[in-house]
Write a protein that holds these residues in place. Structure first.
Motif, PDB file in Angstrom:
ATOM      1  N   ASN A   1      10.417 -30.859   6.389  1.00 25.78           N
ATOM      2  CA  ASN A   1      10.396 -31.092   4.946  1.00 25.78           C
ATOM      3  C   ASN A   1      11.813 -31.447   4.475  1.00 25.78           C
ATOM      4  OD1 ASN A   1      10.699 -30.266   2.035  1.00 25.78           O
ATOM      5  ND2 ASN A   1       8.503 -29.944   2.274  1.00 25.78           N
ATOM      6  N   PRO A   2      11.968 -32.530   3.713  1.00 29.71           N
ATOM      7  CA  PRO A   2      13.312 -32.971   3.318  1.00 29.71           C
ATOM      8  C   PRO A   2      14.034 -32.047   2.339  1.00 29.71           C
ATOM      9  CG  PRO A   2      11.639 -34.312   2.238  1.00 29.71           C
ATOM     10  CD  PRO A   2      10.920 -33.428   3.224  1.00 29.71           C
ATOM     11  N   HIS A   3      13.340 -31.081   1.745  1.00 31.55           N
ATOM     12  CA  HIS A   3      13.972 -30.161   0.788  1.00 31.55           C
ATOM     13  C   HIS A   3      14.496 -28.899   1.463  1.00 31.55           C
ATOM     14  CE1 HIS A   3      12.621 -32.742  -2.417  1.00 31.55           C
ATOM     15  NE2 HIS A   3      11.390 -32.654  -1.973  1.00 31.55           N
ATOM     16  N   LEU A   4      14.416 -28.856   2.785  1.00 24.98           N
ATOM     17  CA  LEU A   4      14.840 -27.678   3.540  1.00 24.98           C
ATOM     18  C   LEU A   4      16.121 -27.957   4.307  1.00 24.98           C
ATOM     19  CD1 LEU A   4      11.383 -26.696   5.038  1.00 24.98           C
ATOM     20  CD2 LEU A   4      12.553 -25.573   3.138  1.00 24.98           C
ATOM     21  N   GLU A   5      16.890 -26.893   4.485  1.00 25.16           N
ATOM     22  CA  GLU A   5      18.108 -26.996   5.292  1.00 25.16           C
ATOM     23  C   GLU A   5      18.264 -25.699   6.082  1.00 25.16           C
ATOM     24  OE1 GLU A   5      22.683 -26.868   4.044  1.00 25.16           O
ATOM     25  OE2 GLU A   5      21.609 -28.633   3.276  1.00 25.16           O
ATOM     26  N   PRO A   6      18.590 -25.800   7.378  1.00 25.60           N
ATOM     27  CA  PRO A   6      18.793 -24.563   8.153  1.00 25.60           C
ATOM     28  C   PRO A   6      20.082 -23.865   7.731  1.00 25.60           C
ATOM     29  CG  PRO A   6      19.165 -26.507   9.523  1.00 25.60           C
ATOM     30  CD  PRO A   6      18.723 -27.009   8.190  1.00 25.60           C
ATOM     31  N   TYR A   7      20.151 -22.573   8.009  1.00 28.33           N
ATOM     32  CA  TYR A   7      21.380 -21.815   7.756  1.00 28.33           C
ATOM     33  C   TYR A   7      22.357 -22.110   8.881  1.00 28.33           C
ATOM     34  CZ  TYR A   7      19.406 -19.270   3.861  1.00 28.33           C
ATOM     35  OH  TYR A   7      18.862 -18.937   2.648  1.00 28.33           O
ATOM     36  N   GLU A   8      23.569 -22.491   8.503  1.00 29.60           N
ATOM     37  CA  GLU A   8      24.598 -22.808   9.492  1.00 29.60           C
ATOM     38  C   GLU A   8      24.922 -21.564  10.304  1.00 29.60           C
ATOM     39  OE1 GLU A   8      29.147 -24.419   9.421  1.00 29.60           O
ATOM     40  OE2 GLU A   8      27.782 -25.158   7.859  1.00 29.60           O
ATOM     41  N   GLY A   9      25.001 -21.734  11.616  1.00 30.07           N
ATOM     42  CA  GLY A   9      25.345 -20.626  12.507  1.00 30.07           C
ATOM     43  C   GLY A   9      24.153 -19.803  12.953  1.00 30.07           C
ATOM     44  N   CYS A  10      22.968 -20.173  12.539  1.00 28.66           N
ATOM     45  CA  CYS A  10      21.758 -19.443  12.940  1.00 28.66           C
ATOM     46  C   CYS A  10      20.935 -20.330  13.870  1.00 28.66           C
ATOM     47  CB  CYS A  10      20.915 -19.083  11.723  1.00 28.66           C
ATOM     48  SG  CYS A  10      21.747 -17.946  10.612  1.00 28.66           S
ATOM     49  N   HIS A  11      20.328 -19.700  14.851  1.00 27.76           N
ATOM     50  CA  HIS A  11      19.461 -20.460  15.756  1.00 27.76           C
ATOM     51  C   HIS A  11      18.329 -21.084  14.922  1.00 27.76           C
ATOM     52  CE1 HIS A  11      16.442 -21.365  18.783  1.00 27.76           C
ATOM     53  NE2 HIS A  11      17.438 -21.412  19.650  1.00 27.76           N
ATOM     54  N   PRO A  12      18.001 -22.360  15.137  1.00 32.30           N
ATOM     55  CA  PRO A  12      17.006 -23.031  14.308  1.00 32.30           C
ATOM     56  C   PRO A  12      15.616 -22.403  14.319  1.00 32.30           C
ATOM     57  CG  PRO A  12      18.021 -24.570  15.866  1.00 32.30           C
ATOM     58  CD  PRO A  12      18.596 -23.228  16.138  1.00 32.30           C
ATOM     59  N   LEU A  13      15.259 -21.645  15.373  1.00 35.32           N
ATOM     60  CA  LEU A  13      13.930 -21.059  15.424  1.00 35.32           C
ATOM     61  C   LEU A  13      13.947 -19.543  15.347  1.00 35.32           C
ATOM     62  CD1 LEU A  13      12.275 -23.421  18.055  1.00 35.32           C
ATOM     63  CD2 LEU A  13      12.108 -23.481  15.562  1.00 35.32           C
ATOM     64  N   ALA A  14      15.085 -18.955  14.957  1.00 30.66           N
ATOM     65  CA  ALA A  14      15.176 -17.494  14.837  1.00 30.66           C
ATOM     66  C   ALA A  14      14.433 -17.029  13.596  1.00 30.66           C
ATOM     67  CB  ALA A  14      16.645 -17.075  14.754  1.00 30.66           C
ATOM     68  N   GLU A  15      13.713 -15.898  13.724  1.00 29.36           N
ATOM     69  CA  GLU A  15      13.001 -15.347  12.571  1.00 29.36           C
ATOM     70  C   GLU A  15      13.931 -14.571  11.654  1.00 29.36           C
ATOM     71  OE1 GLU A  15       9.516 -13.194  13.821  1.00 29.36           O
ATOM     72  OE2 GLU A  15       8.602 -14.979  14.672  1.00 29.36           O
ATOM     73  N   GLN A  16      15.189 -14.379  12.063  1.00 27.63           N
ATOM     74  CA  GLN A  16      16.162 -13.734  11.188  1.00 27.63           C
ATOM     75  C   GLN A  16      17.522 -14.410  11.352  1.00 27.63           C
ATOM     76  OE1 GLN A  16      17.273  -9.686  11.677  1.00 27.63           O
ATOM     77  NE2 GLN A  16      17.505  -9.823  13.890  1.00 27.63           N
ATOM     78  N   CYS A  17      18.340 -14.258  10.336  1.00 33.51           N
ATOM     79  CA  CYS A  17      19.647 -14.887  10.323  1.00 33.51           C
ATOM     80  C   CYS A  17      20.614 -13.935   9.612  1.00 33.51           C
ATOM     81  CB  CYS A  17      19.546 -16.200   9.562  1.00 33.51           C
ATOM     82  SG  CYS A  17      21.079 -17.126   9.508  1.00 33.51           S
ATOM     83  N   VAL A  18      21.792 -13.740  10.205  1.00 34.60           N
ATOM     84  CA  VAL A  18      22.808 -12.887   9.603  1.00 34.60           C
ATOM     85  C   VAL A  18      24.016 -13.760   9.257  1.00 34.60           C
ATOM     86  CG1 VAL A  18      24.334 -10.908   9.913  1.00 34.60           C
ATOM     87  CG2 VAL A  18      22.030 -10.868  10.892  1.00 34.60           C
ATOM     88  N   LEU A  19      24.395 -13.720   7.985  1.00 35.74           N
ATOM     89  CA  LEU A  19      25.550 -14.481   7.513  1.00 35.74           C
ATOM     90  C   LEU A  19      26.653 -13.509   7.150  1.00 35.74           C
ATOM     91  CD1 LEU A  19      23.676 -16.909   5.111  1.00 35.74           C
ATOM     92  CD2 LEU A  19      24.310 -17.317   7.477  1.00 35.74           C
ATOM     93  N   THR A  20      27.800 -13.637   7.760  1.00 37.27           N
ATOM     94  CA  THR A  20      28.923 -12.743   7.444  1.00 37.27           C
ATOM     95  C   THR A  20      29.911 -13.476   6.569  1.00 37.27           C
ATOM     96  OG1 THR A  20      30.034 -13.414   9.473  1.00 37.27           O
ATOM     97  CG2 THR A  20      28.688 -11.425   9.578  1.00 37.27           C
ATOM     98  N   GLY A  21      30.651 -12.696   5.816  1.00 34.76           N
ATOM     99  CA  GLY A  21      31.703 -13.306   4.999  1.00 34.76           C
ATOM    100  C   GLY A  21      31.315 -13.642   3.628  1.00 34.76           C
TER     101      GLY A  21
END
Length: 181
Positions: A161-181
């Motif tokens: 979908n063109p309105h979506l963007e992955p979180y930088e530094g997270c695996h593209p297929l991970a069910e969770q993502c941790v962003l520090t900082g």
């Protein structure tokens, strides 16, 4: 008594400034609040008359102002239905924050209060015309939303979908993502 306070029911402002019949400029949720009040009264009370003023003329006939408000409420109902459909397609992520670990986004089969048979992966959803994004869970396998099962899809769910963007530094297929900082 004897005056229209529609704006107060929508806005919650029961001061003299809010106790007026002018509803121009109300948001879609406020218009839906008016719709809810109208439904409540029509379902629970018998009408005894019409208040002459902005919405009814001296003969009790609807005015152009009433037709405009009814049209605005219809638009708000369409907006609400589209929002509900979007929430089914892109349920909100679960999230938590701590100063030690940063922000964690994750998806489950009931995140966002939407029960489904897939967990999904966290993505940033951008709405056209809006600033910023919010985290949603995106189906990562099978056909895209609203398309029947067929061999004509890439088995990536809604990831393209063109309105979506992955979180930088997270695996593209991970069910969770941790962003520090």
């Amino acid at each position: 008594a004897g005056r229209d306070a529609t704006r107060a029911f929508a806005s919650g402002d029961f001061t003299p400034a809010g106790l007026v019949d002018n509803v121009s400029g109300l948001s879609p949720p406020e218009l839906l609040s008016i719709h809810s009040w109208l439904s409540f009264y029509s379902d629970n009370y018998d009408p005894v008359g019409k208040l002459v003023g902005r919405f009814y003329d001296e003969n009790g006939a609807p005015t152009e102002a009433l037709r405009e408000v009814e049209a605005a409420i219809e638009e708000a109902l369409k907006f609400q239905a589209a929002s509900e459909q979007e929430k089914q397609q892109f349920p909100p992520c679960n999230s938590e924050w701590s100063s030690a670990k940063g922000t964690r986004f994750w998806c489950s089969r009931q995140s966002g209060g939407v029960h489904r048979d897939w967990a999904g992966v966290p993505r940033k959803l951008y709405r056209p015309g809006s600033q910023g994004s919010h985290c949603v869970c995106v189906k990562s396998t099978g056909p895209p939303w609203g398309q029947p099962d067929s061999s004509q899809h890439s088995d990536r769910g809604d990831l393209d979908n063109p309105h979506l963007e992955p979180y930088e530094g997270c695996h593209p297929l991970a069910e969770q993502c941790v962003l520090t900082g």
